[in-house]
Design an enzyme around this catalytic site. Structure first.
Site, PDB file in Angstrom:
ATOM      1  N   CYS A   8       0.855  -1.175   0.000  1.00 54.50           N
ATOM      2  CA  CYS A   8       0.000   0.000   0.000  1.00 54.50           C
ATOM      3  C   CYS A   8       0.901   1.237   0.000  1.00 54.50           C
ATOM      4  O   CYS A   8       2.114   1.116   0.127  1.00 54.50           O
ATOM      5  CB  CYS A   8      -0.903  -0.027   1.221  1.00 54.50           C
ATOM      6  SG  CYS A   8      -2.315   1.068   1.083  1.00 54.50           S
ATOM      7  N   CYS A  82      -4.609  -0.928  -2.560  1.00 55.95           N
ATOM      8  CA  CYS A  82      -5.145   0.412  -2.737  1.00 55.95           C
ATOM      9  C   CYS A  82      -4.838   0.905  -4.135  1.00 55.95           C
ATOM     10  O   CYS A  82      -3.867   0.473  -4.742  1.00 55.95           O
ATOM     11  CB  CYS A  82      -4.586   1.376  -1.702  1.00 55.95           C
ATOM     12  SG  CYS A  82      -2.800   1.451  -1.637  1.00 55.95           S
ATOM     13  N   CYS A  90       4.715   0.425  -8.541  1.00 54.04           N
ATOM     14  CA  CYS A  90       4.749  -0.949  -8.048  1.00 54.04           C
ATOM     15  C   CYS A  90       5.899  -1.723  -8.675  1.00 54.04           C
ATOM     16  O   CYS A  90       5.898  -1.991  -9.871  1.00 54.04           O
ATOM     17  CB  CYS A  90       3.432  -1.646  -8.354  1.00 54.04           C
ATOM     18  SG  CYS A  90       3.297  -3.212  -7.491  1.00 54.04           S
TER      19      CYS A  90
END
Length: 157
Positions: A8, A82, A90
């Site tokens: 997250c 999220c 990422c």
């Protein structure tokens, strides 16, 4: 043992809840961690609602995802929890076999009175528990059992 990372932005709420539930419900079949892109302190409402279900997060810290990446850590499953953690932020972890995504409301964004905010965070907590239970069942079926509609399987490369 399956290695799982919940990811997250701040590692202060949703990823912490998911990590705690997988540790609680997954037994010895999982090594689980959580991390964030910009780690911060655990949300006090999350600490409170997790204590209601017997999980103590008062001394739990957060970690930076890129520290894990630089250490060469390997995960079988990287699960983003999220919207903010999607996209270019990422990292792709070496050896990762599954990348999954779940979108949950941010407990830091809930509004209202204290009781209304607690109720909203409890709902987020309970939704995360439900998907963690489904994840455990899915892994136990070697991925043969379908995941619910709220899961999104992402390409690993």
């Amino acid at each position: 043992m399956k290695r799982v990372l919940f990811l997250c932005v701040h590692n202060s709420a949703r990823s912490q809840i998911a990590e705690a539930y997988l540790k609680l419900l997954g037994g010895d079949g999982f090594h689980v961690e959580s991390a964030g892109f910009e780690p911060g302190p655990i949300n006090p409402l999350v600490v409170e609602v997790m204590a209601e279900v017997g999980v103590d997060l008062t001394d739990k810290g957060s970690q930076k995802v890129f520290d894990l990446f630089r250490e060469g850590r390997v995960f079988d499953y990287v699960i983003t929890v999220c919207e903010e953690s999607e996209g270019s932020k990422c990292p792709i972890f070496p050896g990762m076999t599954h990348r999954l995504h779940l979108a949950f409301e941010d407990p830091a964004a809930v509004t209202g009175t204290r009781e209304e905010r607690l109720a909203q965070v409890r709902a987020i907590r309970d939704a995360i528990r439900k998907v963690v239970e489904e994840f455990i069942s899915w892994v136990g079926s070697s991925g043969r059992k379908p995941l619910g509609d709220f899961w999104e399987i992402k390409p690993t490369a």
